[in-house]
Scaffold this motif. Structure first.
Motif, mmCIF file in Angstrom:
data_model
loop_
_atom_site.group_PDB
_atom_site.id
_atom_site.type_symbol
_atom_site.label_atom_id
_atom_site.label_comp_id
_atom_site.label_asym_id
_atom_site.label_seq_id
_atom_site.Cartn_x
_atom_site.Cartn_y
_atom_site.Cartn_z
ATOM 1 N N GLN A 46 0.827 -1.204 0.000
ATOM 2 C CA GLN A 46 0.000 0.000 0.000
ATOM 3 C C GLN A 46 0.861 1.254 0.000
ATOM 4 O O GLN A 46 0.550 2.248 -0.670
ATOM 5 C CB GLN A 46 -0.931 -0.014 1.226
ATOM 6 C CG GLN A 46 -1.882 1.173 1.316
ATOM 7 C CD GLN A 46 -2.901 1.195 0.198
ATOM 8 O OE1 GLN A 46 -3.179 0.170 -0.407
ATOM 9 N NE2 GLN A 46 -3.447 2.365 -0.105
ATOM 10 N N LYS A 55 2.166 1.894 -3.397
ATOM 11 C CA LYS A 55 1.104 2.446 -4.242
ATOM 12 C C LYS A 55 0.857 3.912 -3.918
ATOM 13 O O LYS A 55 0.747 4.751 -4.823
ATOM 14 C CB LYS A 55 -0.182 1.649 -4.043
ATOM 15 C CG LYS A 55 -1.358 2.172 -4.861
ATOM 16 C CD LYS A 55 -2.633 1.425 -4.524
ATOM 17 C CE LYS A 55 -3.820 1.983 -5.315
ATOM 18 N NZ LYS A 55 -4.042 3.418 -5.017
ATOM 19 N N GLU A 56 0.796 4.229 -2.611
ATOM 20 C CA GLU A 56 0.484 5.601 -2.213
ATOM 21 C C GLU A 56 1.620 6.550 -2.579
ATOM 22 O O GLU A 56 1.383 7.696 -2.980
ATOM 23 C CB GLU A 56 0.177 5.655 -0.722
ATOM 24 C CG GLU A 56 -1.160 4.987 -0.374
ATOM 25 C CD GLU A 56 -1.453 4.985 1.108
ATOM 26 O OE1 GLU A 56 -0.616 5.506 1.873
ATOM 27 O OE2 GLU A 56 -2.499 4.446 1.498
ATOM 28 N N TYR A 57 2.893 6.064 -2.440
ATOM 29 C CA TYR A 57 4.015 6.909 -2.862
ATOM 30 C C TYR A 57 3.996 7.081 -4.375
ATOM 31 O O TYR A 57 4.351 8.152 -4.899
ATOM 32 C CB TYR A 57 5.350 6.314 -2.403
ATOM 33 C CG TYR A 57 5.770 6.813 -1.044
ATOM 34 C CD1 TYR A 57 6.318 8.082 -0.889
ATOM 35 C CD2 TYR A 57 5.613 6.034 0.094
ATOM 36 C CE1 TYR A 57 6.694 8.557 0.353
ATOM 37 C CE2 TYR A 57 5.986 6.497 1.348
ATOM 38 C CZ TYR A 57 6.534 7.761 1.479
ATOM 39 O OH TYR A 57 6.904 8.233 2.704
ATOM 40 N N GLY A 58 3.591 6.012 -5.091
ATOM 41 C CA GLY A 58 3.435 6.142 -6.537
ATOM 42 C C GLY A 58 2.373 7.170 -6.889
ATOM 43 O O GLY A 58 2.561 7.999 -7.792
ATOM 44 N N ASP A 59 1.248 7.112 -6.158
ATOM 45 C CA ASP A 59 0.180 8.096 -6.373
ATOM 46 C C ASP A 59 0.672 9.508 -6.070
ATOM 47 O O ASP A 59 0.305 10.468 -6.756
ATOM 48 C CB ASP A 59 -1.030 7.771 -5.481
ATOM 49 C CG ASP A 59 -1.728 6.481 -5.895
ATOM 50 O OD1 ASP A 59 -1.464 6.007 -7.016
ATOM 51 O OD2 ASP A 59 -2.505 5.941 -5.089
ATOM 52 N N THR A 87 2.806 10.609 -8.904
ATOM 53 C CA THR A 87 1.927 10.915 -10.032
ATOM 54 C C THR A 87 1.238 12.264 -9.838
ATOM 55 O O THR A 87 1.105 13.049 -10.792
ATOM 56 C CB THR A 87 0.864 9.807 -10.187
ATOM 57 O OG1 THR A 87 1.527 8.548 -10.395
ATOM 58 C CG2 THR A 87 -0.066 10.094 -11.354
ATOM 59 N N ALA A 88 0.802 12.532 -8.598
ATOM 60 C CA ALA A 88 0.135 13.805 -8.303
ATOM 61 C C ALA A 88 1.088 14.981 -8.525
ATOM 62 O O ALA A 88 0.697 16.025 -9.063
ATOM 63 C CB ALA A 88 -0.390 13.806 -6.869
ATOM 64 N N GLN A 91 -7.769 12.722 -0.408
ATOM 65 C CA GLN A 91 -6.740 13.728 -0.654
ATOM 66 C C GLN A 91 -7.300 15.116 -0.354
ATOM 67 O O GLN A 91 -8.499 15.371 -0.518
ATOM 68 C CB GLN A 91 -6.274 13.671 -2.112
ATOM 69 C CG GLN A 91 -5.714 12.328 -2.539
ATOM 70 C CD GLN A 91 -4.415 11.978 -1.847
ATOM 71 O OE1 GLN A 91 -3.660 12.870 -1.467
ATOM 72 N NE2 GLN A 91 -4.155 10.691 -1.666
ATOM 73 N N LYS A 97 1.547 15.364 -12.262
ATOM 74 C CA LYS A 97 0.350 15.986 -12.845
ATOM 75 C C LYS A 97 0.311 17.475 -12.522
ATOM 76 O O LYS A 97 -0.024 18.297 -13.378
ATOM 77 C CB LYS A 97 -0.904 15.296 -12.300
ATOM 78 C CG LYS A 97 -2.209 15.844 -12.884
ATOM 79 C CD LYS A 97 -3.407 15.119 -12.300
ATOM 80 C CE LYS A 97 -4.717 15.701 -12.865
ATOM 81 N NZ LYS A 97 -4.876 17.118 -12.538
#
Length: 564
Positions: free
Chosen positions: A142, A145-149, A152-153, A292, A156
């Motif tokens: 998890q 995934k959250e660090y990946g998100d 990505t944020a 978020q 972006k």
């Protein structure tokens, strides 16, 4: 097939290595055939060899040898000395009057305890460690995934910035082109006028030359000089070019504009895991989805109340909120319509210090004037707690349905008291070093508000200490939050109302800077919410994580969306 190397071979005598095993020496732990028994015993006649059939091996107890008497076996156990003893030990004065037991009984008890421990290890502890390992692996997945998100944020957001920069560059270049064309058109018009005048001057020159060269005097007299018109030279146009004044790129300023990362942290919680056999299955929906923070919080609804000063707000449900202020009446408002639905007066006729809503939907309020905590059920007010030397301030209803009350007494440090009904269960006032956790009321305008976090931490806003003080369920200090700089108005941090959300984030109203601070469950600053707030005071959140802010000065409640 060689019987010594065959995979299906039977067990052989340890002495002759040929005959099939028939006997076993429990003393020496040796496998024997019947023919080799005598030889084995004769090799060491000092031992008391216990030779039994192979099927009955390990049936004869091997008593421990006495440490004080050579070659003596300990068949008894001294409970007082907690050691095995032999018959010679028993005849000595050392164990006179001591309580003795047969060693086999002690061994049986010890074996039962070992078996019990082994059963617990196999059936409870090891499976629990397996679950913990699985939990850590899941959290690692998890986390990735959250660090990946998170990456990505950021990417972006960078792309959004790039698009905005491209739009800004395009806009500025279009403005440059427009200015250039305007000035070129002006100069072209000016040039056309000059060329026209030059053409007229040429015609004048030719006309004069022809008159001079002719002998026709009448033509000479007909020439009229226009030179005075051309002596007035045209105006000179001075055009100023626009200048591009770039802002100096400062890393720190750019970073602040772009956005910053809050620091990561971890905490170690003793007894954070429970044994598998006693673990409760999580309730449906007990793990809320990760949300978020919005880049820009939005004011969704503004509710106008009729208080001189508004202090507190508490959500009854998704459609209704309770409010209280500098008035003896507590009022229930419709969130969407903004209309008053109900009102309840305090028993003392004085304004309440704080209000809260229980899990069952009853209104609770503290009354500092008669030093009581009261609950309103079915329109009737019941006194739950009456204090003697303490004044109640903030109140909240816990996840278990109990009450937490923060109270003060002049000259004494404030304290938190945990009540089950009217029964005091716990008092939290000092840390492990005996220092007070909360400020002492030394002047009139100190306020204390309280809430319970989703992780069962107890969070108190202490305006006297200019801090949010957070302790765990056992009352151990976890951290103090004393504000974040730079603050919106660069004024000292003065926390008043406090609340939490589904992400275990803590929100506190900073009346001095007209904003709300959001910090995570470990005390790390996340962001400010301002939304044009005016003297924010009381706070609460609903089940959808909408924030309600009671504004003291204009008596408005703002519903703010700050997460998605």
């Amino acid at each position: 097939m060689d019987p010594r190397t065959s995979a299906q071979d039977v067990m052989r005598c340890d002495l002759c290595e040929t005959a099939v095993v028939q006997m076993h020496c429990d003393t020496c732990l040796v496998n024997l055939c019947k023919a080799c028994v005598g030889e084995h015993i004769s090799k060491d006649e000092s031992k008391d060899h216990k030779v039994v059939k192979f099927q009955s091996r390990k049936s004869t107890p091997l008593y421990p040898e006495c440490k004080h008497h050579n070659k003596q076996q300990c068949t008894m156990y001294c409970k007082q000395c907690d050691i095995p003893v032999c018959t010679k030990c028993l005849t000595s004065d050392q164990h006179l009057g001591h309580k003795l037991s047969e060693i086999l009984q002690i061994v049986e008890d010890k074996k039962n305890k070992i078996i019990k421990d082994q059963t617990e290890l196999k059936e409870k502890i090891y499976p629990t460690y397996q679950d913990i390992a699985s939990d850590v692996q899941n959290r690692m997945s998890q986390l990735k995934k959250e660090y990946g998100d998170l990456s990505t944020a950021i990417t972006k957001h960078g792309e959004d910035w790039q698009r905005e920069i491209d739009k800004l560059v395009k806009k500025l270049k279009a403005e440059v082109d427009e200015m250039k064309n305007t000035q070129l058109q002006t100069l072209q018009k000016h040039l056309d006028e000059i060329n026209k005048t030059m053409s007229e001057i040429k015609e004048e020159i030719n006309s004069v030359e022809m008159a001079i060269d002719t002998n026709d005097l009448s033509k000479l007299f007909s020439v009229t000089s226009k030179i005075h018109r051309y002596r007035n030279l045209p105006q000179k146009l001075s055009l100023s070019l626009p200048k591009f004044i770039p802002e100096k790129i400062q890393g720190e300023k750019l970073s602040k504009l772009f956005g910053t990362l809050s620091s990561s942290s971890w905490t170690s919680v003793e007894h954070g895991y429970s044994m598998k056999a006693t673990q409760k299955l999580p309730e449906a929906g007990s793990s809320p989805p990760v949300k978020q923070l919005l880049d820009e919080p939005l004011t969704v609804v503004t509710i106008h109340t009729k208080y001189g000063k508004l202090y507190s707000v508490a959500c009854l449900n998704d459609e209704e909120i309770w409010t209280s202020g500098y008035d003896s009446t507590m009022k229930l408002y419709s969130i969407n319509q903004g209309s008053q639905l109900k009102s309840i007066k305090t028993k003392s006729g004085e304004w309440p210090s704080d209000i809260a809503v229980t899990k069952s939907g009853d209104l609770v309020y503290t009354d500092k004037d008669d030093r009581t905590v009261n609950i309103v059920k079915n329109g009737k007010t019941e006194e739950v707690i009456r204090l003697q030397n303490w004044i109640p301030w903030g109140v909240c209803s816990t996840s278990s349905g109990d009450l937490l009350v923060i109270m003060e007494s002049y000259g004494k440090p404030a304290k938190v008291v945990h009540y089950s009904g009217s029964t005091e269960k716990q008092t939290i006032q000092f840390d492990d070093n005996g220092k007070s956790l909360y400020s002492s009321r030394s002047f009139r305008y100190i306020t204390y508000y309280i809430t319970e976090n989703r992780n069962l931490d107890i969070c108190v806003s202490d305006s006297g200490a200019k801090a949010v003080v957070v302790v765990n369920q056992a009352g151990k200090l976890r951290f103090r939050y004393t504000g974040h700089t730079p603050s919106p108005k660069n004024k000292p941090f003065i926390p008043v109302g406090i609340t939490t959300d589904s992400q275990s984030q803590i929100l506190t109203a900073d009346i001095n800077n007209n904003c709300v601070h959001i910090i995570d469950q470990d005390g790390q600053f996340l962001r400010y919410i301002d939304c044009g707030l005016s003297s924010p005071y009381g706070l609460c959140t609903d089940k959808s994580d909408n924030l309600f802010v009671a504004q003291m000065s204009n008596s408005q409640v703002k519903k703010i969306k700050y997460m998605y």
